[in-house]
Design an enzyme around this catalytic site. Sequence first.
Site, short mmCIF file in Angstrom:
data_model
loop_
_atom_site.label_atom_id
_atom_site.label_comp_id
_atom_site.label_asym_id
_atom_site.label_seq_id
_atom_site.Cartn_x
_atom_site.Cartn_y
_atom_site.Cartn_z
N CYS A 99 1.06 -1.46 0.07
CA CYS A 99 -0.29 0.03 -0.26
C CYS A 99 0.24 0.95 -0.34
O CYS A 99 1.88 0.90 0.72
CB CYS A 99 -0.32 -0.42 1.35
SG CYS A 99 -1.82 1.58 1.47
N HIS A 141 -9.00 -3.56 -1.77
CA HIS A 141 -8.01 -2.74 -0.89
C HIS A 141 -8.28 -1.56 -1.38
O HIS A 141 -8.11 -0.90 0.06
CB HIS A 141 -6.62 -3.91 -1.46
CG HIS A 141 -5.67 -2.56 -0.89
ND1 HIS A 141 -4.33 -2.87 -0.34
CD2 HIS A 141 -5.27 -0.93 -0.91
CE1 HIS A 141 -3.72 -2.02 0.24
NE2 HIS A 141 -3.84 -0.97 -0.45
N GLU A 142 -8.86 -1.12 -2.61
CA GLU A 142 -8.78 0.21 -2.15
C GLU A 142 -10.55 1.02 -1.76
O GLU A 142 -10.54 1.80 -0.76
CB GLU A 142 -8.57 0.69 -3.98
CG GLU A 142 -7.75 0.14 -4.76
CD GLU A 142 -6.98 0.66 -4.29
OE1 GLU A 142 -6.44 2.01 -2.82
OE2 GLU A 142 -5.59 0.57 -4.32
N HIS A 145 -9.61 0.97 2.45
CA HIS A 145 -9.23 2.64 2.46
C HIS A 145 -10.32 4.10 2.63
O HIS A 145 -10.78 4.30 3.35
CB HIS A 145 -8.98 3.08 1.39
CG HIS A 145 -7.46 2.98 1.07
ND1 HIS A 145 -6.10 3.27 1.82
CD2 HIS A 145 -6.94 1.99 0.40
CE1 HIS A 145 -4.43 3.00 2.13
NE2 HIS A 145 -4.92 2.12 0.51
NI NI Z 1 -3.23 1.33 -0.42
#
Ligand code: NI
Length: 177
Positions: A99, A141-142, A145
């Site tokens: 990341c 993953h995105e 966030h």
């Molecule tokens: Ni990330």
Amino acid sequence: MIREVLRMGDPRLLAVASRVKDFHSGELKQLLADMRDTMVHLNGAGLAAPQIGVGLRVVIFGVKSNPRYPDVEEVPDTVLINPGLEALSEEVEEGWEGCLSVPGMRGWVPRWKRLRYDGLDEKGTFFQREVEGFHARVVQHECDHLDGILYPMRIRDLTKFGFNEALFPGQDLPRET
Ligand code: NI
């Protein structure tokens, strides 16, 4: 404009981002341009708006196939706004992630293997996709966030979390997201 990417420890990365409501102001266009500039500058494969300190549900990602990383599947260049995610099976797959907010490190992270996601593109047009494997991993993953979740929070076996040079000496690794 290239923006500063916040690093793990900054409380802004832990906030839940708000939905985008206005698709016609110049602000969204500017945000997307800044996100692209920043991602390209850092050679990333994905970026979420909270990583540059903007608390909106906006992510971008894209991975070109590269013969150096035959295991990494191509992911189309995508702008995804106000996303929704739904697992298509119970199947979970573990894989390495990095990341841009946790630079220089990798961790072994469980993710849903098959996924349907939907959302709006930069013009506010709805789309949805069914994906699996690496594409599904990048989207999860995105989108994490946007809910204040960083991948280290999802690692089950912390012996599989460490610095790139220590985990993979001398190897050149796929890009961070
Ligand atoms: Ni990330």
